[in-house]
Design an enzyme around this catalytic site. Structure first.
Site, PDB file in Angstrom:
ATOM      1  CG  LEU A  72      -1.850  -1.246   1.317  1.00  0.00           C
ATOM      2  CD1 LEU A  72      -2.774  -1.134   2.516  1.00  0.00           C
ATOM      3  CD2 LEU A  72      -2.644  -1.523   0.046  1.00  0.00           C
TER       4      LEU A  72
ATOM      5  CG  ASP B  91      24.645 -10.243   4.590  1.00  0.00           C
ATOM      6  OD1 ASP B  91      24.522 -11.447   4.904  1.00  0.00           O
ATOM      7  OD2 ASP B  91      25.068  -9.874   3.484  1.00  0.00           O
TER       8      ASP B  91
ATOM      9  CG  MET C 227       6.076   4.187   4.962  1.00  0.00           C
ATOM     10  SD  MET C 227       6.293   3.506   6.609  1.00  0.00           S
ATOM     11  CE  MET C 227       6.912   1.876   6.254  1.00  0.00           C
TER      12      MET C 227
END
Length: 163
Positions: free
Chosen positions: A78, A131, A116
Site C-alpha cells: 500500500l 550481513d 517509509m
C-alpha cells in the site's frame, strides 16, 4: 472522549486499500530516519579498520540503504511509488554504542510523504551491516529504528523529541 484518528489504509468494511492522494497538493517533502547496530568492540574494530572479510561494510550498507529507499513501494504493501529526488545514508562508527549509527534522509516533491522510504533505507542499511559482519559476530543487535524528522504535507513538520 475524543475519537482516535481514523486508519487511512482501510475502507468502511475493513478491507485494505491504497490511500487516494490525487487531491492532495504537490509539496516538497523530507524525512529523516535512524537505526543502529550494536556489536562487540572487536567487531567494530573490523569496520573501522576496513578488515571485514566481505569488504567495505559501511560503503555496501550505504548503497543498500539507497537502493532500498527506491524500492520501498515494492516492499511495503500500500506504499505509493514516489519520484524520489534525494537519498542519503550516513553510517557512523560509534565506540560508545559500540556499533554503527545510521541516518537516512529522503526527499521528494509529491503528494505523500517519504517516511517509509527513510525508514526502509535505515533498516536495510542496518541489516546489511549485520550481513557483512555476521561471520565475525552473530549476536549483533539492530535497534533504534525511528523517524527523527519529517517536513511537508498537510501535517507540517514533525520532530522526534529526546528519548
Amino acid at each position: 472522549m475524543t475519537q482516535p484518528p481514523a486508519l487511512t489504509h482501510f475502507d468502511a468494511e475493513g478491507r485494505a486499500l491504497m490511500v487516494d492522494v490525487s487531491d492532495k497538493p504537490v509539496t516538497s517533502r523530507t524525512a529523516i530516519a535512524c537505526a543502529h547496530v550494536v556489536m562487540r568492540p572487536e567487531t567494530l574494530a573490523h569496520v573501522i579498520a576496513g578488515t571485514a572479510k566481505k569488504g567495505d561494510v559501511l560503503g555496501v550498507a550505504r548503497l543498500a540503504g539507497i537502493m532500498a529507499a527506491k524500492k520501498t513501494s515494492e516492499l511495503i504493501p500500500l506504499c505509493h511509488p514516489l519520484p524520489i529526488t534525494k537519498v542519503s545514508v550516513d553510517l557512523t562508527p560509534d565506540p560508545d554504542l559500540p556499533g554503527v549509527r545510521i541516518t537516512a534522509e529522503v526527499k521528494t516533491t509529491g503528494q505523500t510523504g517519504v517516511e517509509m522510504e527513510a525508514l526502509t533505507a535505515a533498516s536495510t542499511a542496518a541489516l546489511t551491516v549485520y550481513d557483512m559482519l555476521k561471520a565475525v559476530e552473530k549476536s549483533m543487535e539492530i535497534g533504534g529504528i525511528a523517524v527523527l524528522r519529517k517536513e511537508g504535507g498537510k501535517s507540517g513538520t514533525y520532530e522526534r523529541g529526546p528519548q
